[in-house]
Design a protein around this motif. Structure first.
Motif, PDB file in Angstrom:
ATOM      1  N   ILE A   1       0.833  -1.191   0.000  1.00 30.43           N
ATOM      2  CA  ILE A   1       0.000   0.000   0.000  1.00 30.43           C
ATOM      3  C   ILE A   1       0.873   1.248   0.000  1.00 30.43           C
ATOM      4  O   ILE A   1       1.928   1.288   0.635  1.00 30.43           O
ATOM      5  N   LYS A   2       0.454   2.248  -0.745  1.00 33.09           N
ATOM      6  CA  LYS A   2       1.145   3.529  -0.762  1.00 33.09           C
ATOM      7  C   LYS A   2       0.356   4.497   0.100  1.00 33.09           C
ATOM      8  O   LYS A   2      -0.774   4.848  -0.224  1.00 33.09           O
ATOM      9  N   ASP A   3       0.936   4.914   1.221  1.00 33.51           N
ATOM     10  CA  ASP A   3       0.222   5.758   2.170  1.00 33.51           C
ATOM     11  C   ASP A   3       0.366   7.245   1.884  1.00 33.51           C
ATOM     12  O   ASP A   3      -0.351   8.053   2.451  1.00 33.51           O
ATOM     13  N   GLN A   4       1.329   7.629   1.036  1.00 32.06           N
ATOM     14  CA  GLN A   4       1.522   9.038   0.733  1.00 32.06           C
ATOM     15  C   GLN A   4       1.399   9.246  -0.775  1.00 32.06           C
ATOM     16  O   GLN A   4       1.714   8.366  -1.557  1.00 32.06           O
ATOM     17  N   LYS A   5       0.934  10.413  -1.147  1.00 30.11           N
ATOM     18  CA  LYS A   5       0.781  10.716  -2.569  1.00 30.11           C
ATOM     19  C   LYS A   5       2.154  10.805  -3.223  1.00 30.11           C
ATOM     20  O   LYS A   5       3.093  11.372  -2.674  1.00 30.11           O
ATOM     21  N   ILE A   6       2.253  10.238  -4.396  1.00 32.85           N
ATOM     22  CA  ILE A   6       3.499  10.271  -5.141  1.00 32.85           C
ATOM     23  C   ILE A   6       3.225  10.875  -6.518  1.00 32.85           C
ATOM     24  O   ILE A   6       2.163  10.677  -7.103  1.00 32.85           O
ATOM     25  N   ARG A   7       4.183  11.655  -7.015  1.00 33.59           N
ATOM     26  CA  ARG A   7       4.074  12.216  -8.354  1.00 33.59           C
ATOM     27  C   ARG A   7       5.071  11.499  -9.259  1.00 33.59           C
ATOM     28  O   ARG A   7       6.230  11.296  -8.878  1.00 33.59           O
ATOM     29  N   VAL A   8       4.619  11.141 -10.442  1.00 38.70           N
ATOM     30  CA  VAL A   8       5.478  10.516 -11.436  1.00 38.70           C
ATOM     31  C   VAL A   8       5.416  11.334 -12.718  1.00 38.70           C
ATOM     32  O   VAL A   8       4.332  11.629 -13.226  1.00 38.70           O
ATOM     33  N   ASP A   9       6.588  11.723 -13.224  1.00 32.53           N
ATOM     34  CA  ASP A   9       6.692  12.357 -14.536  1.00 32.53           C
ATOM     35  C   ASP A   9       7.269  11.319 -15.488  1.00 32.53           C
ATOM     36  O   ASP A   9       8.416  10.901 -15.330  1.00 32.53           O
ATOM     37  N   CYS A  10       6.482  10.880 -16.460  1.00 36.47           N
ATOM     38  CA  CYS A  10       6.933   9.847 -17.388  1.00 36.47           C
ATOM     39  C   CYS A  10       6.984  10.430 -18.799  1.00 36.47           C
ATOM     40  O   CYS A  10       5.968  10.877 -19.333  1.00 36.47           O
ATOM     41  N   TYR A  11       8.177  10.422 -19.405  1.00 36.31           N
ATOM     42  CA  TYR A  11       8.375  11.021 -20.719  1.00 36.31           C
ATOM     43  C   TYR A  11       8.164  10.018 -21.856  1.00 36.31           C
ATOM     44  O   TYR A  11       8.359  10.352 -23.026  1.00 36.31           O
ATOM     45  N   ALA A  12       7.756   8.781 -21.542  1.00 32.93           N
ATOM     46  CA  ALA A  12       7.505   7.777 -22.575  1.00 32.93           C
ATOM     47  C   ALA A  12       6.190   8.080 -23.294  1.00 32.93           C
ATOM     48  O   ALA A  12       5.150   8.251 -22.650  1.00 32.93           O
TER      49      ALA A  12
END
Length: 345
Positions: A219-230
């Motif tokens: 489980i991910k308890d904190q918000k995560i940001r992902v920048d994906c250039y694909a």
């Protein structure tokens, strides 16, 4: 007891529980065999006192398990080394390590459970990080991935809670193809991930927080940001963050938004277009090559011999004020004639 070892190759047969403290291996030795200096578990009541290891510049190969559980805090690897076997330093007390540029593959379990390991300098030619290579190295931080890296294996950095201290930003290298299952699971310091356009696949639970027993889910308890250039969504089964928890924010090329929304990525992420005006974090780190720079660090202050002007960036690509002491971590020194990584301890 000290050992001055003159042979061309070293095998484990001589070990036999000898209570060694210092090992010096003479120039001309090209190979250290599997488990040659592996230390016993303390609870077995056998010797575990090896604290100083001196390796020759002639050394080419370190065998599997060669230095398992040694108590030595620092081992200088020679520049000509090109092969390190699986589990070579597993369970050891090394605090920092520089891996020579000839090493293209870090084998499975190489630095498994190195509980004192804080800093690793990865070689520029590195192509693969194997399964559980840095598993549960809880003090490891500020790691910089070379641009030639193609594969990060299963569980490679699982449990490396501090890997992105102090910035929280993980920049995956520009030519990376695949992130294996659980690769960064339990890396609690990760708050933002930048993924390159070359990325093809991301394994399940790659960025989950931890495994929760007895239900055996992540489980991910904190918000995560992902920048994906694909431009095409990398292959994913939709369990990158785990089966439950906070939904992340995924930023992708504007023309790819609909494709991502129709993919498994939409199961765990809110999907938005990348801002074309936002600075690409790869920019400051894309040219870490060129001539060899003579970089030194005194009191946390970086200087470069023979160069009048240079800039210092952290691993997130942020330019730092010149001439000020830096906290411990990995940095990139950029000059008009080339760039170089530097570790501040």
């Amino acid at each position: 007891m000290n050992l001055h070892y003159p042979q061309k190759g070293i095998s484990p047969e001589f070990w036999g529980g000898i209570n060694l403290e210092v090992v010096t291996i003479e120039e001309g030795t090209v190979e250290i065999g599997d488990y040659a200096f592996a230390q016993a578990f303390p609870e077995e009541g056998l010797p575990n006192n090896l604290t100083t290891i001196r390796l020759p510049q002639s050394l080419k190969t370190i065998g599997g398990g060669a230095f398992m559980r040694v108590r030595c805090p620092k081992i200088d690897l020679p520049d000509g080394l090109d092969k390190i076997g699986d589990s070579a330093f597993a369970g050891s007390l090394i605090e920092s390590i520089r891996i020579p540029n000839g090493v293209k593959y870090i084998d499975r379990f190489t630095f498994y459970h190195c509980d004192s390991l804080r800093y690793v300098e990865l070689p520029r030619g590195l192509e693969t990080i194997g399964q559980q290579a840095f598993f549960e190295d809880g003090l490891l931080s500020s790691i910089y991935f070379p641009e030639n890296l193609r594969y990060i294996g299963w569980y490679a950095f699982e449990g490396c809670a501090n890997i992105c201290e102090p910035t929280g930003l993980l920049i995956l290298p520009q030519n990376l193809i695949e992130v294996g299952r659980n690769a960064f699971c339990g890396c609690l310091s990760i708050r933002r991930v930048v993924m390159p356009s070359s990325l093809v696949a991301v394994g399940e639970y790659s960025f989950a927080d931890e495994q929760r027993w007895p239900h055996n889910y992540y489980i991910k308890d904190q918000k995560i940001r992902v920048d994906c250039y694909a431009y095409e969504p990398p292959k994913s089964d939709g369990n990158i963050l785990g089966n439950e928890g906070v939904k992340g924010d995924l930023y992708v090329p504007a023309e790819s938004v609909e494709r991502y929304k129709a993919s498994n990525w939409a199961k765990e992420f809110n999907i938005y277009p990348l801002d074309p005006d936002e600075e690409n974090p790869y920019t400051a780190l894309e040219d870490v090559k060129g001539v060899k720079l003579e970089v030194s660090v005194v009191g946390g202050v970086v200087s470069v011999e023979g160069v009048d002007e240079f800039d210092v960036y952290d691993v997130s690509g942020c330019k730092l004020p010149a001439g000020r002491p830096l906290p411990a971590g990995v940095y990139v020194v950029s000059t008009p004639v080339g760039s170089e990584r530097v570790v501040v301890k």
